[in-house]
Design a protein around this motif. Structure first.
Motif, PDB file in Angstrom:
ATOM      1  N   MET A 311       0.655  -1.067   0.469  1.00  0.00           N
ATOM      2  CA  MET A 311      -0.019  -0.168  -0.498  1.00  0.00           C
ATOM      3  C   MET A 311      -0.042   1.276   0.075  1.00  0.00           C
ATOM      4  O   MET A 311       0.569   2.828  -0.461  1.00  0.00           O
ATOM      5  N   ALA A 312       2.388   1.699  -0.069  1.00  0.00           N
ATOM      6  CA  ALA A 312       3.107   2.163   0.432  1.00  0.00           C
ATOM      7  C   ALA A 312       3.316   2.772  -0.960  1.00  0.00           C
ATOM      8  O   ALA A 312       4.388   4.037  -0.840  1.00  0.00           O
ATOM      9  N   ASP A 313       3.011   1.721  -2.163  1.00  0.00           N
ATOM     10  CA  ASP A 313       3.994   1.963  -2.626  1.00  0.00           C
ATOM     11  C   ASP A 313       3.070   3.243  -4.384  1.00  0.00           C
ATOM     12  O   ASP A 313       1.705   2.516  -4.394  1.00  0.00           O
ATOM     13  N   PRO A 314       2.564   4.154  -4.268  1.00  0.00           N
ATOM     14  CA  PRO A 314       2.454   4.959  -4.915  1.00  0.00           C
ATOM     15  C   PRO A 314       2.074   4.794  -6.655  1.00  0.00           C
ATOM     16  O   PRO A 314       1.036   4.901  -7.371  1.00  0.00           O
ATOM     17  N   ARG A 315       3.121   3.379  -7.350  1.00  0.00           N
ATOM     18  CA  ARG A 315       2.843   2.949  -8.328  1.00  0.00           C
ATOM     19  C   ARG A 315       1.072   2.105  -8.528  1.00  0.00           C
ATOM     20  O   ARG A 315       0.972   1.984  -9.356  1.00  0.00           O
ATOM     21  N   ARG A 316       0.927   1.967  -6.741  1.00  0.00           N
ATOM     22  CA  ARG A 316      -0.321   1.194  -7.335  1.00  0.00           C
ATOM     23  C   ARG A 316      -1.859   2.162  -7.301  1.00  0.00           C
ATOM     24  O   ARG A 316      -2.347   1.306  -7.080  1.00  0.00           O
ATOM     25  N   THR A 317      -1.095   2.788  -7.630  1.00  0.00           N
ATOM     26  CA  THR A 317      -2.812   4.188  -7.016  1.00  0.00           C
ATOM     27  C   THR A 317      -4.403   4.198  -7.775  1.00  0.00           C
ATOM     28  O   THR A 317      -4.469   3.103  -7.890  1.00  0.00           O
ATOM     29  N   ALA A 318      -3.363   3.243  -9.453  1.00  0.00           N
ATOM     30  CA  ALA A 318      -4.769   2.793  -9.887  1.00  0.00           C
ATOM     31  C   ALA A 318      -5.048   1.308  -9.284  1.00  0.00           C
ATOM     32  O   ALA A 318      -6.417   1.161  -9.456  1.00  0.00           O
ATOM     33  N   MET A 319      -4.624   0.599  -8.760  1.00  0.00           N
ATOM     34  CA  MET A 319      -5.216  -0.609  -8.365  1.00  0.00           C
ATOM     35  C   MET A 319      -5.546   0.007  -7.319  1.00  0.00           C
ATOM     36  O   MET A 319      -6.816  -1.123  -7.218  1.00  0.00           O
ATOM     37  N   LEU A 320      -5.401   0.344  -6.632  1.00  0.00           N
ATOM     38  CA  LEU A 320      -6.287   1.162  -5.394  1.00  0.00           C
ATOM     39  C   LEU A 320      -7.538   1.456  -5.530  1.00  0.00           C
ATOM     40  O   LEU A 320      -8.632   1.357  -5.662  1.00  0.00           O
ATOM     41  N   LEU A 321      -7.630   1.988  -6.673  1.00  0.00           N
ATOM     42  CA  LEU A 321      -8.751   3.217  -7.410  1.00  0.00           C
ATOM     43  C   LEU A 321      -9.752   1.344  -7.761  1.00  0.00           C
ATOM     44  O   LEU A 321     -10.441   1.732  -7.762  1.00  0.00           O
TER      45      LEU A 321
END
Length: 413
Positions: A311-321
């Motif tokens: 969760m700390a990886d901002p590159r996973r923002t799209a996955m979070l959405l």
């Protein structure tokens, strides 16, 4: 925190929160209401009314359904594929993740909105052709822009908070994040009536007069404190009839569409208001907020179980959405079921308060005709989209209530 505690703690908390959500739903919902099975549509609506409703939905649903599918598919495809990380990297702001995250959120929201423009335009043209929408294209565009901005802002704040907590607290980030999510939902529920609703409509206090006095007396008789009765200028967008109770505590107000006050018989308007007072009497907004608070906290804990320290990886923002969209879609049937039961209880409350089943049945018929409501939607549309009982179900409740209380049962058409 030991490794064993790290493993079982979020699972236990998730289980406890899930039980609490279910318990809140079970406790707050009505389970025994009369007339829920519906009635024969052909006996309460003319052939012309049924034909118009069928033609409207036949013209509208292909476009509205396609638009909904696209709005779900786009974030899922991007978020659950390498494309999401590539889009983040394309921003070239690796060290400024707190800038990249909101840029990506707003960008993906804009992309989704643009992709659905053709189908949304076609849906809008249908509602105009049937006289349901009266807004011009500039207002239609403005509403889309405002909706995109507000939704993107909310999602960007959520993403920033979750990532910031995960970067700071590593393994235990979900504990403060779950608390923050719960507080955020509570705050939005209080702020929505005064911060969000005015972005779409202008509200004015109903002028002093017999109708306003009747509404306030009805609220007083019902034991429901209402701060004000407001009129929304909905007629600049639609001919649909509606009213609602917004907020709770110091922000609670009764809102009626100006379209409802234009040609609707006063007795029917009174029943609509009584329905809305039913929501206030049962504290439906408060209960919905508490369920939302628990659900938000549960969602954060589930993110911990799915992503952990990733969760700390901002590159996973799209996955979070994508995960948020997936969770919203999967939970929609439950949310809609809860909403339909609550609306049924408010209908029942309006009958109890006014003791006027004849006008209740007439109101439900007239609302359905004016709003071109679906009279017999397929079961999957009910589960995915229906937040209210069907008009035949509501009419059946009015007749069942009259029969149970020894009053004249409203006749069929």
């Amino acid at each position: 925190m030991s490794d064993s505690v790290k493993w079982w703690a979020p699972r236990v908390v998730a289980a406890v929160l899930a039980v609490e959500v279910v318990a809140m739903i079970v406790i707050s919902l009505p389970w025994h209401l009369p007339g829920s099975s519906g009635s024969d549509t052909a006996l309460d609506f003319t052939a012309a009314e049924i034909a118009r409703q069928n033609a409207f939905r036949h013209a509208l649903l292909p476009w509205s359904t396609t638009s909904w599918l696209l709005s779900v598919a786009v974030p899922l495809v991007i978020g659950f594929s390498p494309l999401g990380r590539r889009l983040y990297d394309a921003l070239h702001l690796k060290r400024l993740w707190y800038v990249s995250v909101p840029l990506l959120v707003f960008g993906l929201g804009l992309l989704t909105s643009l992709i659905t423009v053709p189908t949304d335009v076609m849906a809008e043209r249908v509602t105009r052709r049937y006289g349901l929408s009266v807004q011009d294209w500039s207002l239609w565009t403005r509403d889309r822009i405002v909706n995109w901005a507000l939704m993107s802002l909310a999602l960007a704040v959520i993403a920033l908070v979750l990532i910031a907590f995960a970067r700071k607290w590593k393994q235990s980030w979900w504990l403060p994040a779950a608390s923050a999510a719960a507080v955020l939902v509570l705050g939005v529920s209080f702020a929505y009536p005064v911060l969000v609703e005015p972005r779409f409509n202008q509200f004015s206090s109903m002028p002093a007069g017999a109708l306003r006095d009747d509404f306030m007396k009805l609220a007083a008789d019902d034991g429901v404190p209402v701060k004000d009765v407001l009129v929304a200028d909905a007629s600049k967008r639609t001919t649909a009839l509606n009213a609602y109770v917004s907020g709770f505590g110091s922000t609670r107000r009764l809102v009626v569409y100006d379209t409802l006050l234009k040609d609707t018989p006063p007795a029917q308007v009174r029943l609509v208001v009584a329905h809305e007072l039913g929501h206030a009497s049962e504290d439906d907004v408060l209960h919905g907020t508490l369920i939302g608070v628990l659900g938000a906290a549960l969602g954060v804990v589930l993110l911990q179980l799915l992503l952990g320290t990733r969760m700390a990886d901002p590159r996973r923002t799209a996955m979070l959405l994508a995960l948020i969209v997936a969770a919203t879609t999967v939970s929609a049937p439950v949310q809609n079921f809860v909403s339909r039961r609550i609306e049924s209880r408010a209908d029942f409350h309006s009958l109890q308060l006014t003791k006027d089943p004849r006008n209740f049945v007439a109101m439900q018929h007239d609302l359905a005709v004016t709003n071109i409501s679906g009279l017999d939607p397929s079961w999957w549309r009910v589960w995915l989209f229906a937040t209210h009982p069907t008009p035949p179900e509501r009419i059946a409740m009015g007749r069942a209530w009259a029969s149970e209380h020894g009053l004249t049962v409203p006749p069929q058409r």
